[in-house]
Design an enzyme around this catalytic site. Structure first.
Site, PDB file in Angstrom:
ATOM      1  N   ASP A  25     128.158 -36.001 -30.227  1.00  0.00           N
ATOM      2  CA  ASP A  25     127.194 -34.899 -30.411  1.00  0.00           C
ATOM      3  C   ASP A  25     127.633 -33.963 -31.533  1.00  0.00           C
ATOM      4  O   ASP A  25     126.841 -33.593 -32.402  1.00  0.00           O
ATOM      5  CB  ASP A  25     127.037 -34.068 -29.133  1.00  0.00           C
ATOM      6  CG  ASP A  25     126.820 -34.927 -27.914  1.00  0.00           C
ATOM      7  OD1 ASP A  25     126.433 -36.092 -28.078  1.00  0.00           O
ATOM      8  OD2 ASP A  25     127.042 -34.430 -26.797  1.00  0.00           O
TER       9      ASP A  25
ATOM     10  N   GLY B  61     105.044 -28.406 -12.429  1.00  0.00           N
ATOM     11  CA  GLY B  61     105.685 -27.111 -12.225  1.00  0.00           C
ATOM     12  C   GLY B  61     105.793 -26.771 -10.763  1.00  0.00           C
ATOM     13  O   GLY B  61     105.115 -27.368  -9.924  1.00  0.00           O
TER      14      GLY B  61
ATOM     15  N   GLU C  34     106.315 -39.475 -16.763  1.00  0.00           N
ATOM     16  CA  GLU C  34     107.446 -39.323 -17.697  1.00  0.00           C
ATOM     17  C   GLU C  34     108.775 -39.819 -17.151  1.00  0.00           C
ATOM     18  O   GLU C  34     109.723 -40.015 -17.905  1.00  0.00           O
ATOM     19  CB  GLU C  34     107.569 -37.847 -18.137  1.00  0.00           C
ATOM     20  CG  GLU C  34     107.965 -36.852 -17.041  1.00  0.00           C
ATOM     21  CD  GLU C  34     106.792 -36.297 -16.230  1.00  0.00           C
ATOM     22  OE1 GLU C  34     105.817 -37.046 -15.995  1.00  0.00           O
ATOM     23  OE2 GLU C  34     106.853 -35.125 -15.805  1.00  0.00           O
TER      24      GLU C  34
ATOM     25  N   LYS D 133     121.239 -38.036 -25.009  1.00  0.00           N
ATOM     26  CA  LYS D 133     122.368 -38.710 -25.642  1.00  0.00           C
ATOM     27  C   LYS D 133     121.980 -39.929 -26.482  1.00  0.00           C
ATOM     28  O   LYS D 133     122.430 -40.088 -27.614  1.00  0.00           O
ATOM     29  CB  LYS D 133     123.327 -39.151 -24.541  1.00  0.00           C
ATOM     30  CG  LYS D 133     124.634 -39.670 -25.037  1.00  0.00           C
ATOM     31  CD  LYS D 133     125.374 -38.556 -25.664  1.00  0.00           C
ATOM     32  CE  LYS D 133     126.836 -38.618 -25.524  1.00  0.00           C
ATOM     33  NZ  LYS D 133     127.409 -37.284 -25.599  1.00  0.00           N
TER      34      LYS D 133
ATOM     35  N   HIS E  63     104.145 -38.420 -11.782  1.00  0.00           N
ATOM     36  CA  HIS E  63     104.872 -38.110 -13.019  1.00  0.00           C
ATOM     37  C   HIS E  63     105.067 -39.371 -13.858  1.00  0.00           C
ATOM     38  O   HIS E  63     105.926 -40.199 -13.544  1.00  0.00           O
ATOM     39  CB  HIS E  63     106.236 -37.494 -12.678  1.00  0.00           C
ATOM     40  CG  HIS E  63     106.119 -36.101 -12.164  1.00  0.00           C
ATOM     41  ND1 HIS E  63     106.187 -35.007 -12.980  1.00  0.00           N
ATOM     42  CD2 HIS E  63     105.894 -35.633 -10.918  1.00  0.00           C
ATOM     43  CE1 HIS E  63     106.032 -33.912 -12.261  1.00  0.00           C
ATOM     44  NE2 HIS E  63     105.855 -34.268 -11.001  1.00  0.00           N
TER      45      HIS E  63
ATOM     46  N   CYS F 262     100.521 -33.617 -12.718  1.00  0.00           N
ATOM     47  CA  CYS F 262     100.847 -32.922 -11.473  1.00  0.00           C
ATOM     48  C   CYS F 262     100.338 -31.472 -11.487  1.00  0.00           C
ATOM     49  O   CYS F 262      99.136 -31.265 -11.387  1.00  0.00           O
ATOM     50  CB  CYS F 262     102.342 -33.013 -11.200  1.00  0.00           C
ATOM     51  SG  CYS F 262     102.694 -32.837  -9.446  1.00  0.00           S
ATOM     52  N   TYR F 263     101.195 -30.496 -11.658  1.00  0.00           N
ATOM     53  CA  TYR F 263     100.681 -29.117 -11.727  1.00  0.00           C
ATOM     54  C   TYR F 263      99.613 -29.021 -12.815  1.00  0.00           C
ATOM     55  O   TYR F 263      98.605 -28.325 -12.652  1.00  0.00           O
ATOM     56  CB  TYR F 263     101.796 -28.104 -12.008  1.00  0.00           C
ATOM     57  CG  TYR F 263     101.318 -26.666 -11.904  1.00  0.00           C
ATOM     58  CD1 TYR F 263     101.338 -26.005 -10.680  1.00  0.00           C
ATOM     59  CD2 TYR F 263     100.807 -26.002 -13.017  1.00  0.00           C
ATOM     60  CE1 TYR F 263     100.862 -24.707 -10.566  1.00  0.00           C
ATOM     61  CE2 TYR F 263     100.324 -24.697 -12.917  1.00  0.00           C
ATOM     62  CZ  TYR F 263     100.356 -24.056 -11.683  1.00  0.00           C
ATOM     63  OH  TYR F 263      99.881 -22.781 -11.575  1.00  0.00           O
TER      64      TYR F 263
HETATM   65  N1  LIG Z   1     137.810 -29.554 -28.500  1.00  0.00           N
HETATM   66  C1  LIG Z   1     136.725 -29.007 -29.058  1.00  0.00           C
HETATM   67  N2  LIG Z   1     136.830 -28.312 -30.222  1.00  0.00           N
HETATM   68  C2  LIG Z   1     135.736 -27.770 -30.785  1.00  0.00           C
HETATM   69  N3  LIG Z   1     134.512 -27.829 -30.268  1.00  0.00           N
HETATM   70  C3  LIG Z   1     134.358 -28.484 -29.110  1.00  0.00           C
HETATM   71  C4  LIG Z   1     135.445 -29.122 -28.449  1.00  0.00           C
HETATM   72  N4  LIG Z   1     134.977 -29.694 -27.330  1.00  0.00           N
HETATM   73  C5  LIG Z   1     133.660 -29.455 -27.298  1.00  0.00           C
HETATM   74  N5  LIG Z   1     133.270 -28.723 -28.362  1.00  0.00           N
HETATM   75  C6  LIG Z   1     131.907 -28.236 -28.664  1.00  0.00           C
HETATM   76  O1  LIG Z   1     131.115 -28.287 -27.492  1.00  0.00           O
HETATM   77  C7  LIG Z   1     130.000 -29.145 -27.686  1.00  0.00           C
HETATM   78  C8  LIG Z   1     129.620 -29.863 -26.423  1.00  0.00           C
HETATM   79  O2  LIG Z   1     130.642 -30.769 -26.038  1.00  0.00           O
HETATM   80  P1  LIG Z   1     130.223 -32.229 -25.603  1.00  0.00           P
HETATM   81  O3  LIG Z   1     131.424 -32.895 -25.050  1.00  0.00           O
HETATM   82  O4  LIG Z   1     128.982 -32.154 -24.801  1.00  0.00           O
HETATM   83  O5  LIG Z   1     129.775 -32.901 -26.946  1.00  0.00           O
HETATM   84  P2  LIG Z   1     130.609 -33.792 -27.919  1.00  0.00           P
HETATM   85  O6  LIG Z   1     132.037 -33.686 -27.593  1.00  0.00           O
HETATM   86  O7  LIG Z   1     130.221 -33.448 -29.300  1.00  0.00           O
HETATM   87  O8  LIG Z   1     130.064 -35.222 -27.617  1.00  0.00           O
HETATM   88  P3  LIG Z   1     130.374 -36.108 -26.335  1.00  0.00           P
HETATM   89  O9  LIG Z   1     129.376 -35.648 -25.292  1.00  0.00           O
HETATM   90  O10 LIG Z   1     130.094 -37.474 -26.817  1.00  0.00           O
HETATM   91  O11 LIG Z   1     131.751 -35.873 -25.904  1.00  0.00           O
HETATM   92  C9  LIG Z   1     130.445 -30.073 -28.783  1.00  0.00           C
HETATM   93  O12 LIG Z   1     129.341 -30.664 -29.414  1.00  0.00           O
HETATM   94  C10 LIG Z   1     131.235 -29.145 -29.665  1.00  0.00           C
HETATM   95  O13 LIG Z   1     130.388 -28.393 -30.495  1.00  0.00           O
HETATM   96  N1  LIG Z   2     105.550 -31.648  -9.544  1.00  0.00           N
HETATM   97  C1  LIG Z   2     104.594 -30.753  -9.619  1.00  0.00           C
HETATM   98  O1  LIG Z   2     104.075 -30.432 -10.688  1.00  0.00           O
HETATM   99  C2  LIG Z   2     104.245 -30.051  -8.349  1.00  0.00           C
HETATM  100  C3  LIG Z   2     103.013 -29.224  -8.469  1.00  0.00           C
HETATM  101  C4  LIG Z   2     102.809 -28.279  -7.285  1.00  0.00           C
HETATM  102  N2  LIG Z   2     103.866 -27.313  -7.254  1.00  0.00           N
HETATM  103  C5  LIG Z   2     102.771 -29.094  -5.994  1.00  0.00           C
HETATM  104  O2  LIG Z   2     103.671 -28.996  -5.207  1.00  0.00           O
HETATM  105  O3  LIG Z   2     101.835 -29.828  -5.770  1.00  0.00           O
END
Ligand SMILES: Nc1ncnc2c1ncn2[C@@H]1O[C@H](COP(=O)(O)OP(=O)(O)OP(=O)(O)O)[C@@H](O)[C@H]1O
Ligand SMILES: NC(=O)CC[C@H](N)C(=O)O
Ligand SMILES: O=c1[nH]c(=O)c2[nH+]cn([C@@H]3O[C@H](COP(=O)(O)O)[C@@H](O)[C@H]3O)c2[nH]1
Ligand SMILES: [Mg+2]
Length: 518
Positions: free
Chosen positions: A232, A57, A176, A374, A174, A84-85
């Protein structure tokens, strides 16, 4: 919420990468939930987790009023992992000392293992050196009673500390992030060996959990799902349909900013595979007229986000009202658009479905994929049996071609870009490269250059081609095309697309660039 007998609670102190901790825990086959430190005590009481991870953090534990681990969690005697934090908070609260740094360590570092401990469990051994990723200013200078150092780096003498008796471990770096190559394994060791969970939590269970959550949220209400043809929203729609069946209607909005042939393709593909009601709205005039004269990227995004909602609300009325709007929002959309849990994260760009949403909305959001990345959505798609045409598609941003035409968006410029983009993607498919690339597209630049064609002078637009590899869209590398691929595509585009007389290739990774140009 669904009860999971075997879970880990992640207490979020506002790090940019807290979701990556959750992701690593999921990869270890363990269910986890993230709770901001302010509500962690309640989440702890509800979840009854078997272990706790404390995130990084931006705050400094040395500062008055800085975030603390809730006492009830500290007193519970559960295994804990501080990052970390999280390490600094554990140390300060258990009786050690943390010093405010004035320089800090950022980026790659190497730690040397000085002793074994329960966290390593055969992974790391005394004398080993391992790459890790540091990002801190403060550091632990005196350990709390019961702890010992088990790894150190030149900048962090207490890079990893351990109290095997209490099963508390903490690290300055980190684990992660991917720049700590063994980090995922350390987190898996914590979840499985230290906490002792079996690691049998799967996407199949995620599916069941989400189905129950959707049912609980929606009740008997009606849901409209924005369907774009992207992976998505297809995954979100199929999941929601599984949860609430006929209460769901999908709405595909053709904003006039789709790629060549895409609108018809999406609609027929979806109708061909699923028996879910789908409304196809042609709103191109509404979007394109509203975009006239708009050149600022954020203004474009905000207008498009708002207009999407206007269209969804109008469609909801037509089916007799809907209380809920479902979207395929993913975690990267969220973290880039908004500052999460009050953390330090700045707005990079307002993804149309998050930061671009209007302030007042009649419908409540249903976003079952909001914590996922994704590639995890693709896994869930496969789990739900979605065909490869959906699961393997390159992402396409909701604002569509509008953010690939820097400057003013007009019908004419959309048409030019559509033709060029179609040639580029056709060549990529023909070369068998589509699946090796994460995302590929063309950008029509607001720059004109001089050329010569058939002995005549041309003065036309420049087109940029982009192709990247990535796993989750948070970072990306430039895709290196083989041999003569790019010159061949450039020649085809200049010959076949009127209005373009020069083609360039974008060699910028993310960061420092973003994938889209706006
Ligand atoms: N042309 C559209 N018509 C309806 N909803 C849309 C349209 N474009 C985007 N959205 C909505 O916005 C959301 C986010 O869009 P985004 O492009 O991130 O996702 P995606 O199109 O489902 O997948 P991808 O990231 O693979 O393109 C979609 O999941 C959908 O719910
Ligand atoms: N990445 C972190 O969690 C940073 C912790 C704290 N803010 C630091 O600077 O040490
Ligand atoms: O649905 C979306 N609405 C948006 O407003 C949006 N902006 C970017 N993207 C997609 O997100 C991924 C990361 O893109 P950036 O590196 O440009 O932020 C890439 O896959 C982008 O195509 C969007 N998707
Ligand atoms: Mg999309």
């Amino acid at each position: 919420m669904v009860d999971h007998p075997d879970s880990i609670l992640i207490v979020d102190f506002g790090s940019q990468v807290t979701q990556l901790i959750a992701r690593r825990v999921r990869e270890a086959g363990v269910y986890s939930e993230i709770a901001p430190f302010t509500s962690a005590e309640a989440a702890f009481a509800r979840m009854k987790p078997k272990g706790v991870i404390l995130s990084g953090g931006p705050a400094s534990v040395v500062d008055e009023g800085s975030p603390r681990i809730p006492q009830a969690i500290l007193d519970a005697g559960l295994p804990m992992l501080g990052i970390c934090y999280g390490q600094q908070a554990l140390t300060a609260q258990l009786g050690g000392t943390v010093e405010k740094g004035n320089s800090g360590e950022f980026g790659k570092a190497f730690v040397e293992v000085s002793d074994s401990c329960g966290l390593f469990n055969g992974l790391w051994a005394e004398g080993d050196t391992h790459q890790v990723w540091m990002s801190h200013g403060d550091k632990v200078i005196e350990l709390a009673p019961g702890f010992r150092a088990v790894a150190s780096s030149p900048g962090a003498p207490y890079a990893i500390i351990a109290d095997d008796a209490r099963r508390i471990y903490a690290m300055q770096f980190h684990p992660e992030v991917v720049h700590t190559p063994d980090g995922g394994k350390l987190i898996a060791n914590f979840a499985r060996h230290v906490v002792g969970l079996t690691g049998d939590w799967t996407m199949a269970e995620f599916r069941q959990t989400k189905i129950q959550e959707i049912r609980a949220q929606v009740g008997k209400g009606r849901v409209i799902c924005g369907l774009s043809g992207g992976v998505d929203s297809a995954v979100a729609a199929v999941l929601i349909h599984e949860a609430i069946g006929e209460q769901l209607t999908c709405v595909f909005v053709d904003h006039g900013l789709m790629r060549s042939g895409e609108a018809d393709q999406v609609v027929s593909l979806f109708r061909g595979h699923y028996n879910i009601p789908l409304v196809h709205v042609d709103a191109s005039t509404l979007f394109l007229s509203g975009l006239a004269g708009v050149t600022d990227p954020e203004a474009k995004r905000k207008f498009i986000g708002k207009t999407f909602i206007d269209v969804f609300e109008a469609e909801a009325k037509k089916i007799g009202g809907a209380e809920f709007l479902a979207q395929g929002t993913l975690y990267p959309d969220v973290i880039e658009s908004v500052s999460f849990t009050g953390g330090p994260s700045v707005t990079i760009k307002s993804h149309h479905n998050v930061g671009g949403l209007p302030e007042r909305m009649d419908m409540k959001l249903v976003e079952p994929l909001r914590e996922l990345f994704k590639d995890e959505v693709r896994d869930l798609g496969r789990e739900l049996g979605l065909p490869d045409v959906f699961v393997g598609r390159h992402p396409f941003p909701g604002p569509g071609l509008a953010i690939r035409i820097p400057g003013e968006v007009t019908r004419e410029r959309c048409d030019i870009l559509r033709k060029a983009d179609a040639i580029y993607l056709e060549e990529i498919r023909n070369a068998g490269l589509y699946d090796a690339i994460w995302q590929a597209f063309a950008v029509l630049l607001p720059v004109r250059t001089v050329g010569v064609m058939g002995d005549g002078r041309t003065y036309d637009s420049v087109l940029a081609l982009r192709a990247v590899t990535s796993t989750d869209g948070m970072t990306a590398e430039v895709f290196g095309f083989p041999g003569d691929f790019l010159p061949r595509v450039a020649t085809r585009i200049v010959n076949e697309v009127k209005g373009v007389n020069r083609v360039t290739y974008d060699y910028t990774s993310k960061p420092p660039g973003t994938i889209e140009w706006e």
